[in-house]
Write a protein that holds these residues in place. Structure first.
Motif, PDB file in Angstrom:
ATOM      1  N   MET A   1       0.843  -1.199   0.000  1.00 28.41           N
ATOM      2  CA  MET A   1       0.000   0.000   0.000  1.00 28.41           C
ATOM      3  C   MET A   1       0.880   1.251   0.000  1.00 28.41           C
ATOM      4  N   PRO A   2       0.499   2.294  -0.740  1.00 27.88           N
ATOM      5  CA  PRO A   2       1.307   3.509  -0.752  1.00 27.88           C
ATOM      6  C   PRO A   2       1.253   4.234   0.582  1.00 27.88           C
ATOM      7  N   ALA A   3       2.333   4.923   0.910  1.00 27.59           N
ATOM      8  CA  ALA A   3       2.375   5.747   2.117  1.00 27.59           C
ATOM      9  C   ALA A   3       1.968   7.161   1.739  1.00 27.59           C
ATOM     10  N   TRP A   4       0.890   7.649   2.327  1.00 28.98           N
ATOM     11  CA  TRP A   4       0.378   8.977   2.022  1.00 28.98           C
ATOM     12  C   TRP A   4       0.852   9.967   3.073  1.00 28.98           C
ATOM     13  N   THR A   5       1.315  11.120   2.629  1.00 24.98           N
ATOM     14  CA  THR A   5       1.775  12.174   3.526  1.00 24.98           C
ATOM     15  C   THR A   5       1.102  13.484   3.118  1.00 24.98           C
ATOM     16  N   PRO A   6       1.110  14.495   3.998  1.00 26.78           N
ATOM     17  CA  PRO A   6       0.467  15.774   3.652  1.00 26.78           C
ATOM     18  C   PRO A   6       1.068  16.394   2.393  1.00 26.78           C
ATOM     19  N   ASP A   7       0.222  16.978   1.576  1.00 29.01           N
ATOM     20  CA  ASP A   7       0.654  17.609   0.336  1.00 29.01           C
ATOM     21  C   ASP A   7       0.801  19.108   0.520  1.00 29.01           C
ATOM     22  N   LEU A   8       1.517  19.740  -0.387  1.00 30.88           N
ATOM     23  CA  LEU A   8       1.734  21.184  -0.324  1.00 30.88           C
ATOM     24  C   LEU A   8       0.437  21.982  -0.452  1.00 30.88           C
ATOM     25  N   LEU A   9      -0.627  21.364  -0.955  1.00 28.10           N
ATOM     26  CA  LEU A   9      -1.907  22.055  -1.058  1.00 28.10           C
ATOM     27  C   LEU A   9      -2.587  22.233   0.294  1.00 28.10           C
ATOM     28  N   GLY A  10      -2.071  21.561   1.297  1.00 26.46           N
ATOM     29  CA  GLY A  10      -2.599  21.747   2.643  1.00 26.46           C
ATOM     30  C   GLY A  10      -3.712  20.778   2.986  1.00 26.46           C
ATOM     31  N   ARG A  11      -4.518  21.181   3.946  1.00 28.80           N
ATOM     32  CA  ARG A  11      -5.560  20.306   4.481  1.00 28.80           C
ATOM     33  C   ARG A  11      -6.473  19.787   3.381  1.00 28.80           C
ATOM     34  N   GLY A  12      -6.728  18.485   3.431  1.00 24.64           N
ATOM     35  CA  GLY A  12      -7.602  17.865   2.445  1.00 24.64           C
ATOM     36  C   GLY A  12      -6.880  17.218   1.287  1.00 24.64           C
ATOM     37  N   TYR A  13      -5.529  17.332   1.265  1.00 23.90           N
ATOM     38  CA  TYR A  13      -4.760  16.741   0.169  1.00 23.90           C
ATOM     39  C   TYR A  13      -3.551  15.990   0.695  1.00 23.90           C
ATOM     40  N   GLU A  14      -3.318  14.823   0.107  1.00 22.92           N
ATOM     41  CA  GLU A  14      -2.173  13.990   0.463  1.00 22.92           C
ATOM     42  C   GLU A  14      -1.446  13.559  -0.798  1.00 22.92           C
ATOM     43  N   ARG A  15      -0.211  13.125  -0.620  1.00 18.88           N
ATOM     44  CA  ARG A  15       0.612  12.712  -1.748  1.00 18.88           C
ATOM     45  C   ARG A  15       1.342  11.425  -1.448  1.00 18.88           C
ATOM     46  N   THR A  16       1.710  10.729  -2.490  1.00 23.91           N
ATOM     47  CA  THR A  16       2.572   9.565  -2.351  1.00 23.91           C
ATOM     48  C   THR A  16       3.538   9.549  -3.531  1.00 23.91           C
ATOM     49  N   GLU A  17       4.788   9.201  -3.249  1.00 19.53           N
ATOM     50  CA  GLU A  17       5.800   9.158  -4.301  1.00 19.53           C
ATOM     51  C   GLU A  17       5.761   7.815  -5.015  1.00 19.53           C
ATOM     52  N   ILE A  18       5.992   7.841  -6.304  1.00 13.75           N
ATOM     53  CA  ILE A  18       6.088   6.634  -7.122  1.00 13.75           C
ATOM     54  C   ILE A  18       7.515   6.552  -7.654  1.00 13.75           C
ATOM     55  N   PRO A  19       8.400   5.799  -7.010  1.00 13.44           N
ATOM     56  CA  PRO A  19       9.778   5.702  -7.507  1.00 13.44           C
ATOM     57  C   PRO A  19       9.810   5.034  -8.880  1.00 13.44           C
ATOM     58  N   LEU A  20      10.604   5.587  -9.772  1.00 11.60           N
ATOM     59  CA  LEU A  20      10.664   5.092 -11.148  1.00 11.60           C
ATOM     60  C   LEU A  20      12.056   4.603 -11.536  1.00 11.60           C
TER      61      LEU A  20
END
Length: 330
Positions: A1-20
């Protein structure tokens, strides 16, 4: 499962990195970043949207995410390799020598959406260069052996897709051949183009617009265009013009007029200042399947960043199309 962390957009948005892994184009380790709009755990989900940005762009259009969320869609947006959140120091912004390289992060983003919203119909959405990238990827998906990998994708929304090179016939013929020749020896050299900040300043709140975005990710003058990247784009255009099979209904939105300018003026606010909208209309039929192609009066290049009236018209068109498309494909 991806690890979600807070995104630069702030509250209500999260991000996960996809290593390539290591960049095939020789610029070190690369990654893509998938952003999601969070939702309550028990929220009813009627579908999912995966959005892809254009050139000199990244995902910041939270009002677009809100629009889909209000209609029950789980919303995800992908910053492609070397774009926006994904670009690392020393990397050429947005550089890729073959648009098919994007299949890796698109495939993985799609798997994440499927895992998080199992069984939901998925709608793909994109803007400008993303509107070329996604149809090419869908066409390749439909050609892969071993079944129907795009079965749960029910529709494609293209916002001012880049279907051909703007400018005169010379640029699309002899000019393209010259670009290809340069790309073989100096692929990351910059194509010399007249500078313009007309479109960028029409958008940004610090200039003549109403939108706030990171100027390191989306400079008002745009990023430089390289010979290798442009060659990849022209190859993608040629593939589109031969005809694709995206396998799903498409909605193609564009402005009703083009107005090119090097600096901001009033006309830029009610026209596409980046692409030739007649070319968009001309090539829309090459997507295959059912295509709805709509000009939005007075829209900007990003129709969802238009002035309030054309913006509302664009969203209304999406509403109507979604209602008809998902009902017919259910």
């Amino acid at each position: 499962m991806p690890a979600w962390t807070p995104d630069l957009l702030g509250r209500g948005y999260e991000r996960t990195e996809i290593p390539l892994g290591t960049d095939p184009d020789g610029e070190g380790p690369i990654e893509a970043v998938l952003v999601r709009r969070t939702r309550p755990k028990r929220a009813k989900v009627t579908g999912a949207v995966l959005y892809v940005h254009g050139f000199s762009d990244y995902f910041f259009q939270t009002h677009v995410a809100d629009f889909f969320a209000e209609r029950g869609y789980a919303f995800y947006a992908l910053d492609l390799r070397k774009c926006g959140r994904s670009r690392r120091p020393g990397q050429t912004p947005h550089y890729v020598s073959d648009l098919a390289m994007y299949d890796v992060e698109l495939d993985r983003a799609l798997l994440t959406v499927r895992d998080e919203v199992p069984g939901a119909p998925i709608v793909l959405a994109s803007h400008s260069t993303g509107g070329l990238v996604l149809p090419l990827w869908l066409d390749r998906l439909n050609r892969r052996p071993g079944g129907t990998p795009a079965l749960d994708i029910h529709g494609l929304i293209l916002n001012s897709p880049w279907f051909d090179l703007q400018g005169g016939p010379f640029l699309r013929s002899v000019g393209t051949q010259l670009i290809r020749a340069f790309s073989k020896v100096r692929p990351k050299d910059v194509v010399k183009l007249p500078p313009t900040d007309a479109y960028g300043t029409s958008l940004h709140a610090g200039h003549a617009g109403e939108w706030t975005f990171d100027l390191d990710f989306k400079p008002v003058t745009g990023f430089p265009v390289t010979y290798g990247w442009m060659t990849a784009i022209r190859h993608g255009h040629a593939q589109l013009h031969r005809g694709l099979d995206v396998g799903v209904p498409s909605l193609v939105l564009r402005s009703d007029k083009t107005h090119f300018a090097r600096s901001h003026r009033e006309e830029v606010d009610t026209a596409d200042a980046v692409l030739d909208v007649q070319q968009i209309g001309r090539w829309a039929g090459c997507l295959g399947n059912a295509v709805t192609s709509l000009p939005i009066p007075d829209a900007r290049h990003d129709v969802f960043l238009s002035l309030p009236e054309p913006r509302a018209a664009a969203f209304a068109a999406v509403d109507a199309w979604l209602a008809g498309t998902l009902t017919s494909t259910a």
